[in-house]
Design an enzyme around this catalytic site. Sequence first.
Site, PDB file in Angstrom:
ATOM      1  N   CYS A 241       0.805  -1.128   0.093  1.00 13.85           N
ATOM      2  CA  CYS A 241       0.057   0.013  -0.004  1.00 13.85           C
ATOM      3  C   CYS A 241       0.922   1.134   0.078  1.00 13.85           C
ATOM      4  CB  CYS A 241      -1.071  -0.108   1.012  1.00 13.85           C
ATOM      5  SG  CYS A 241      -2.300   1.253   0.952  1.00 13.85           S
TER       6      CYS A 241
ATOM      7  N   HIS B 234      -3.799  -5.093  -0.078  1.00 14.03           N
ATOM      8  CA  HIS B 234      -3.223  -5.749   1.458  1.00 14.03           C
ATOM      9  C   HIS B 234      -3.385  -6.909   1.314  1.00 14.03           C
ATOM     10  CE1 HIS B 234      -3.014  -1.732   3.628  1.00 14.03           C
ATOM     11  NE2 HIS B 234      -3.934  -1.177   2.827  1.00 14.03           N
TER      12      HIS B 234
ATOM     13  N   GLU C  69      -2.264  -9.187   3.317  1.00 11.24           N
ATOM     14  CA  GLU C  69      -2.742  -9.555   4.894  1.00 11.24           C
ATOM     15  C   GLU C  69      -4.314  -9.577   5.081  1.00 11.24           C
ATOM     16  OE1 GLU C  69      -2.290  -5.107   5.221  1.00 11.24           O
ATOM     17  OE2 GLU C  69      -1.431  -6.511   4.118  1.00 11.24           O
TER      18      GLU C  69
END
EC number: 4.3.2.10
Length: 208
Positions: free
Chosen positions: A79, A188, A190
Amino acid sequence: MIGIIDYLAGNLTSVARALAYLGYKCFISSDIKELKKAERIIFPGVGAAKSAMESLKKFYLDEFLKESFFKGVPILGICLGTQIIFEFSEEDGGTKTLGLLKGKVVKFPQPLLWKEEVLKVPHMGWNKVNWVKEHPVFKGLDPDYEYYFVHSYFVIPEDKEVICGITFYGVNFSSAIAYKNLVAVQFHPEKSGKPGLQILKQFCEWNP
């Protein structure tokens, strides 16, 4: 061991939790001496380019990242971490960034239109990535997978050869980048479920 850079840009614990889930040891730090012990580096972040660069310089992490890049340490930008690796961001009236790669960061056009619909900025939610170049960190990903995005700006690399993935949101933009020992994603991983974990796992096993 994987070092997660803490430069007061948030979104660190979710990355650490994802790595722990995958079975990889990691630590979060802004201490260069500790980070130099890491075998690979993750450079995540949310927020604004100007304040992020101020924090990086405060902890001398800007020079650490440049040094790590030129030494060949595997680095993953996420990001804001993806945007800062380029030379310049239009955010906050213009901010000089790390310059690991040539290119700039620009804001989505206003208004952002698609088929007479005004799209919201920031781009927030799930979207696909069109993988245009093969890379070990992005291998084997189903083209129908979607990834989680939260951003108002996107990168325009000078060298189009570094682009591995493109996403459409009103305009086409670069959403995955790779060059030598550096990979970076605008989304993202994650927070992107199975495909995001696959990317993290493949980064942790990648030897550029």
